[in-house]
Motif scaffolding. Structure first.
Motif, PDB file in Angstrom:
ATOM      1  N   ASP A 205       7.934  -4.769  -2.408  1.00 14.46           N
ATOM      2  CA  ASP A 205       8.212  -4.518  -1.001  1.00 14.46           C
ATOM      3  C   ASP A 205       9.534  -3.773  -0.814  1.00 14.46           C
ATOM      4  O   ASP A 205       9.744  -3.116   0.213  1.00 14.46           O
ATOM      5  CB  ASP A 205       8.233  -5.837  -0.228  1.00 14.46           C
ATOM      6  CG  ASP A 205       6.833  -6.406  -0.058  1.00 14.46           C
ATOM      7  OD1 ASP A 205       5.912  -5.624   0.242  1.00 14.46           O
ATOM      8  OD2 ASP A 205       6.654  -7.627  -0.230  1.00 14.46           O
ATOM      9  N   LEU A 206      10.404  -3.827  -1.808  1.00 10.41           N
ATOM     10  CA  LEU A 206      11.636  -3.036  -1.764  1.00 10.41           C
ATOM     11  C   LEU A 206      11.299  -1.548  -1.785  1.00 10.41           C
ATOM     12  O   LEU A 206      11.880  -0.756  -1.041  1.00 10.41           O
ATOM     13  CB  LEU A 206      12.525  -3.401  -2.956  1.00 10.41           C
ATOM     14  CG  LEU A 206      13.879  -2.685  -3.050  1.00 10.41           C
ATOM     15  CD1 LEU A 206      14.736  -3.006  -1.828  1.00 10.41           C
ATOM     16  CD2 LEU A 206      14.604  -3.084  -4.329  1.00 10.41           C
ATOM     17  N   LYS A 207      10.323  -1.164  -2.625  1.00 10.33           N
ATOM     18  CA  LYS A 207       9.880   0.233  -2.672  1.00 10.33           C
ATOM     19  C   LYS A 207       9.228   0.648  -1.356  1.00 10.33           C
ATOM     20  O   LYS A 207       9.399   1.787  -0.899  1.00 10.33           O
ATOM     21  CB  LYS A 207       8.902   0.422  -3.823  1.00 10.33           C
ATOM     22  CG  LYS A 207       9.504   0.264  -5.210  1.00 10.33           C
ATOM     23  CD  LYS A 207      10.435   1.413  -5.534  1.00 10.33           C
ATOM     24  CE  LYS A 207      10.955   1.304  -6.971  1.00 10.33           C
ATOM     25  NZ  LYS A 207      11.943   2.387  -7.266  1.00 10.33           N
ATOM     26  N   VAL A 208       8.478  -0.255  -0.757  1.00  9.68           N
ATOM     27  CA  VAL A 208       7.850   0.044   0.534  1.00  9.68           C
ATOM     28  C   VAL A 208       8.921   0.295   1.588  1.00  9.68           C
ATOM     29  O   VAL A 208       8.822   1.251   2.388  1.00  9.68           O
ATOM     30  CB  VAL A 208       6.920  -1.107   0.967  1.00  9.68           C
ATOM     31  CG1 VAL A 208       6.354  -0.838   2.356  1.00  9.68           C
ATOM     32  CG2 VAL A 208       5.780  -1.271  -0.026  1.00  9.68           C
ATOM     33  N   SER A 209       9.954  -0.512   1.613  1.00  7.78           N
ATOM     34  CA  SER A 209      11.048  -0.323   2.575  1.00  7.78           C
ATOM     35  C   SER A 209      11.706   1.039   2.399  1.00  7.78           C
ATOM     36  O   SER A 209      12.019   1.728   3.384  1.00  7.78           O
ATOM     37  CB  SER A 209      12.090  -1.433   2.408  1.00  7.78           C
ATOM     38  OG  SER A 209      11.554  -2.694   2.703  1.00  7.78           O
ATOM     39  N   GLU A 210      11.910   1.432   1.150  1.00  3.08           N
ATOM     40  CA  GLU A 210      12.516   2.734   0.883  1.00  3.08           C
ATOM     41  C   GLU A 210      11.616   3.874   1.355  1.00  3.08           C
ATOM     42  O   GLU A 210      12.102   4.874   1.906  1.00  3.08           O
ATOM     43  CB  GLU A 210      12.804   2.868  -0.620  1.00  3.08           C
ATOM     44  CG  GLU A 210      13.896   1.924  -1.119  1.00  3.08           C
ATOM     45  CD  GLU A 210      14.010   1.929  -2.637  1.00  3.08           C
ATOM     46  OE1 GLU A 210      13.184   2.617  -3.288  1.00  3.08           O
ATOM     47  OE2 GLU A 210      14.920   1.267  -3.173  1.00  3.08           O
ATOM     48  N   ILE A 356       0.728   5.098   4.478  1.00  6.88           N
ATOM     49  CA  ILE A 356       1.566   4.512   3.438  1.00  6.88           C
ATOM     50  C   ILE A 356       0.809   4.391   2.124  1.00  6.88           C
ATOM     51  O   ILE A 356       1.394   4.409   1.038  1.00  6.88           O
ATOM     52  CB  ILE A 356       2.121   3.143   3.907  1.00  6.88           C
ATOM     53  CG1 ILE A 356       3.371   2.778   3.103  1.00  6.88           C
ATOM     54  CG2 ILE A 356       1.063   2.049   3.814  1.00  6.88           C
ATOM     55  CD1 ILE A 356       4.164   1.658   3.702  1.00  6.88           C
ATOM     56  N   THR A 357      -0.521   4.316   2.211  1.00  4.98           N
ATOM     57  CA  THR A 357      -1.351   4.202   1.010  1.00  4.98           C
ATOM     58  C   THR A 357      -1.516   5.536   0.287  1.00  4.98           C
ATOM     59  O   THR A 357      -2.108   5.575  -0.791  1.00  4.98           O
ATOM     60  CB  THR A 357      -2.733   3.649   1.375  1.00  4.98           C
ATOM     61  OG1 THR A 357      -3.306   4.448   2.428  1.00  4.98           O
ATOM     62  CG2 THR A 357      -2.632   2.205   1.844  1.00  4.98           C
ATOM     63  N   HIS A 359       0.814   7.195  -1.115  1.00  7.82           N
ATOM     64  CA  HIS A 359       1.720   7.224  -2.272  1.00  7.82           C
ATOM     65  C   HIS A 359       1.909   5.855  -2.929  1.00  7.82           C
ATOM     66  O   HIS A 359       2.345   5.788  -4.075  1.00  7.82           O
ATOM     67  CB  HIS A 359       3.095   7.753  -1.842  1.00  7.82           C
ATOM     68  CG  HIS A 359       3.065   9.071  -1.148  1.00  7.82           C
ATOM     69  ND1 HIS A 359       3.149   9.194   0.223  1.00  7.82           N
ATOM     70  CD2 HIS A 359       2.946  10.332  -1.632  1.00  7.82           C
ATOM     71  CE1 HIS A 359       3.091  10.472   0.556  1.00  7.82           C
ATOM     72  NE2 HIS A 359       2.954  11.178  -0.541  1.00  7.82           N
ATOM     73  N   LEU A 360       1.609   4.787  -2.203  1.00 10.53           N
ATOM     74  CA  LEU A 360       1.931   3.455  -2.699  1.00 10.53           C
ATOM     75  C   LEU A 360       0.720   2.533  -2.647  1.00 10.53           C
ATOM     76  O   LEU A 360      -0.125   2.653  -1.766  1.00 10.53           O
ATOM     77  CB  LEU A 360       3.055   2.829  -1.872  1.00 10.53           C
ATOM     78  CG  LEU A 360       4.378   3.594  -1.769  1.00 10.53           C
ATOM     79  CD1 LEU A 360       5.310   2.882  -0.811  1.00 10.53           C
ATOM     80  CD2 LEU A 360       5.025   3.748  -3.133  1.00 10.53           C
ATOM     81  N   LYS A 361       0.660   1.615  -3.577  1.00  5.79           N
ATOM     82  CA  LYS A 361      -0.311   0.523  -3.523  1.00  5.79           C
ATOM     83  C   LYS A 361       0.438  -0.671  -2.934  1.00  5.79           C
ATOM     84  O   LYS A 361       1.169  -1.381  -3.618  1.00  5.79           O
ATOM     85  CB  LYS A 361      -0.828   0.210  -4.926  1.00  5.79           C
ATOM     86  CG  LYS A 361      -1.702  -1.038  -5.025  1.00  5.79           C
ATOM     87  CD  LYS A 361      -3.026  -0.846  -4.311  1.00  5.79           C
ATOM     88  CE  LYS A 361      -4.024  -1.915  -4.736  1.00  5.79           C
ATOM     89  NZ  LYS A 361      -3.555  -3.274  -4.487  1.00  5.79           N
ATOM     90  N   ALA A 362       0.253  -0.871  -1.629  1.00  3.68           N
ATOM     91  CA  ALA A 362       1.022  -1.903  -0.920  1.00  3.68           C
ATOM     92  C   ALA A 362       0.063  -2.889  -0.287  1.00  3.68           C
ATOM     93  O   ALA A 362      -0.370  -2.718   0.846  1.00  3.68           O
ATOM     94  CB  ALA A 362       1.915  -1.265   0.135  1.00  3.68           C
ATOM     95  N   SER A 363      -0.274  -3.918  -1.017  1.00  2.00           N
ATOM     96  CA  SER A 363      -1.202  -4.931  -0.526  1.00  2.00           C
ATOM     97  C   SER A 363      -0.510  -6.287  -0.504  1.00  2.00           C
ATOM     98  O   SER A 363       0.435  -6.534  -1.252  1.00  2.00           O
ATOM     99  CB  SER A 363      -2.441  -4.992  -1.423  1.00  2.00           C
ATOM    100  OG  SER A 363      -3.238  -6.114  -1.118  1.00  2.00           O
ATOM    101  N   GLY A 364      -1.014  -7.169   0.346  1.00  2.00           N
ATOM    102  CA  GLY A 364      -0.487  -8.525   0.394  1.00  2.00           C
ATOM    103  C   GLY A 364      -1.241  -9.492  -0.496  1.00  2.00           C
ATOM    104  O   GLY A 364      -1.028 -10.706  -0.414  1.00  2.00           O
ATOM    105  N   HIS A 365      -2.125  -8.960  -1.352  1.00  2.00           N
ATOM    106  CA  HIS A 365      -2.983  -9.811  -2.173  1.00  2.00           C
ATOM    107  C   HIS A 365      -2.714  -9.588  -3.665  1.00  2.00           C
ATOM    108  O   HIS A 365      -2.324  -8.500  -4.092  1.00  2.00           O
ATOM    109  CB  HIS A 365      -4.450  -9.535  -1.867  1.00  2.00           C
ATOM    110  CG  HIS A 365      -4.819  -9.787  -0.438  1.00  2.00           C
ATOM    111  ND1 HIS A 365      -5.198 -11.031   0.020  1.00  2.00           N
ATOM    112  CD2 HIS A 365      -4.833  -8.961   0.640  1.00  2.00           C
ATOM    113  CE1 HIS A 365      -5.449 -10.951   1.324  1.00  2.00           C
ATOM    114  NE2 HIS A 365      -5.233  -9.712   1.716  1.00  2.00           N
TER     115      HIS A 365
END
Length: 558
Positions: A205-210, A356-357, A359-365
């Motif tokens: 999630d740090l990468k997501v924030s950036e 956001i998807t 560039h990133l794989k940002a899932s809550g699972h």
């Protein structure tokens, strides 16, 4: 020696609608009580909730409902459940606050106030079990897993979770607690399978924030952020990025405002500046480069609201030239076609789209490595994959086998399957009623397959109404047949078809009038049959045919 049963009433072989029953002798513990948003073929259905029939048959045995987190797939069915049951509900501070919001909005739940706030240190003792909790990482604060400790071992249910070593303290997993649970006997692990088949691991999630901050700083115009209302983590990242890029946040939608206000009051959402959030009515007072519009849809998925903005139909904010629409949620696969259509509409309105998807794989699972690590920490005797479509459950089963679990110790249940542990042996012992209950407006469970079939036909081929007035005594047609149609053909360009349809009906009615003892039901069915065959032969369509027969009264007035 206790007899233990595990019964998923939802949440397996589907996405959402999580509800798992754990029976320990005569006590029933309910883990989560969620809903599911309907597939496209469920025309007009608002939400789908679990079938509570089995729980109604055993209502006196229910000890309580235990919630893992505040998303609607875990708490959304609670208002409908509480219409039928008066049992205590347990959850963390934010989860209970959001659950109360849902219950208060439902006018059919009157006077319920048996909520109990717990935390990861809470232990609740019942006659046959002790309920414990452990902190997990998800996209909303106060997420926990649940442990049902029995004399035969513990049943561990993860809820939605993932592992993120860089998570902030509010979202950090308690690995020490999980390790301690694994040092005791764990009979069965019920674990999240939503991302079990993923080939890509989640970024932190740090990468997501950036990524969010970089997008904000490199955009000149307005930014319209599409997020799921209950994804508090993503909303926090948007707030932080807006503050650091000298922007103000304008919130659209009452649903989002209520959730944000609730999270702020409980210090689960932290504003970097008190004047960061501005009312939407003041948006014209700011330059485009100072604006972030945060929007969600009323049902959690924001895509339909974006369509209204692109069409210029939104009551507060519409997309204009130079706007960036930033989609920071991960839409489900069934939303891909709608999302593609929405992107086209946004570009036609003058905006651009970034997801956001991209560039990133940002899932809550949890992804595969997370799932395998959890099994190694917990050391369960049996693994029961839950929360996902069948292919996800099967992928989770293979992961469990990779870390040394025997296939005979991995059970993939269907809705209503009874997994029973008795005499030191676990097996599938039967099934209970566990279908889907459709909610349409204030109607709960009154929509079945026949109604859905009719709605499907109406959406595809329209409706064909034929009205005729008869005098049965004189054995003649007084008026009509008159044809009305919607969604079938354009009447002005198909007058011949309409006239021929009327003649088909006239012949059927006159033939029946020749017999004084004709039945209304028989006449209507013959009208349907004749019209259905005629219209299909001419158009290759099957509209819903609605015959209306009226009879002239021959009684004299006094």
């Amino acid at each position: 020696m206790s007899e233990i049963k595990l019964i998923p009433l939802g949440g397996v072989r589907e996405n959402g609608k999580n509800l798992y029953v754990v029976e320990v002798d005569e006590e029933i513990f309910i883990l989560d009580c969620g809903l599911m948003y309907p597939e496209s073929e469920l025309y007009g259905i608002d939400v789908v909730i679990p079938d509570f029939s089995y729980l109604e048959e055993n209502r006196e045995r229910i000890a309580g409902v235990f919630l893992t987190h505040g998303h609607e797939d875990a708490i959304g069915a609670l208002p409908y459940f509480l219409q039928k049951f008066d049992v205590p509900v347990f959850g963390t501070e934010l989860t209970i606050a959001l659950a109360k919001l849902l219950v208060e909005k439902n006018s059919l739940v009157k006077g319920y106030d048996d909520f109990h706030v717990i935390d990861e240190q809470t232990e609740i003792e019942f006659d046959k079990a002790v309920i414990r909790f452990f902190k997990t990482t998800h996209t909303i604060p106060d997420s926990v897993g649940i442990v049902v400790k029995t004399e035969e071992g513990s049943i561990v249910y993860t809820g939605d979770f993932k592992f993120d070593q860089s998570a902030t303290s509010m979202y950090r997993t308690d690995f020490s607690k999980i390790s301690d649970i694994g040092k005791e006997k764990v009979l069965a692990l019920l674990s999240d399978s939503s991302e079990a088949e993923s080939y890509v691991e989640n970024v932190s999630d740090l990468k997501v924030s950036e990524e969010v901050l970089e997008t904000f700083q490199n955009t000149d115009g307005r930014i319209i952020v599409a997020a799921v209302a209950s994804n508090i983590l993503r909303i926090q990242q948007v707030m932080d990025a807006a503050y650091r890029s000298w922007r103000k946040v304008f919130i659209t939608g009452k649903n989002l405002e209520e959730i944000v206000e609730t999270a702020l009051n409980l210090n689960k959402l932290q504003l970097p500046s008190e004047d960061l959030i501005k009312p939407v009515k003041d948006i014209d007072k700011y330059r485009d480069e100072e604006i972030v519009v945060l929007e969600t849809g009323s049902t959690g998925e924001p895509i339909q609201t974006l369509q209204r903005m692109a069409k210029g139909n939104h009551p507060q904010v519409n997309i204009k030239d130079g706007d960036l629409v930033y989609i920071v949620t991960s839409p489900s696969t069934k939303m891909e076609v709608i999302l593609s259509t929405t992107e086209n509409m946004i570009y036609r309105a003058g905006g651009t789209v970034k997801k956001i998807t991209d560039h990133l794989k940002a899932s809550g699972h949890a992804t595969p490595n997370d799932l395998k690590l959890l099994i190694n920490l917990i050391h369960p005797e049996y693994v029961v994959p839950v929360q996902g479509e069948y292919r996800m459950l099967a992928a989770h089963a293979e992961l469990a086998h990779e870390v040394g679990m025997s296939y005979k110790n991995i059970l993939i249940p269907g809705k209503g399957d009874v997994i029973e542990y008795k005499n030191k042996r676990i097996h599938m012992s039967g099934q209970v009623s566990a279908g889907d209950t459709m909610v349409d407006g204030i109607g709960i469970g009154d929509i079945g397959n026949i109604v859905l079939r009719d709605r499907k036909l109406l959406s595809e081929d329209g409706i064909f109404i034929i009205v005729v007035t008869i005098d049965r005594k004189k054995q003649k047609i007084v008026s009509g047949p008159t044809v009305m149609t919607r969604g079938f053909v354009y009447v002005k360009e198909n007058t011949q078809l309409i006239e021929q349809s009327s003649e088909e009906v006239r012949e059927v009615v006159e033939e029946n009038l020749e017999h004084n003892k004709f039945e209304w039901g028989t006449l209507k069915q013959e009208m349907r049959d004749a019209l259905s065959k005629f219209l299909f032969d001419r158009t290759r369509r099957r509209p819903v045919i609605l015959p209306i027969i009226m009879e002239v009264s021959n009684k004299k007035r006094k």
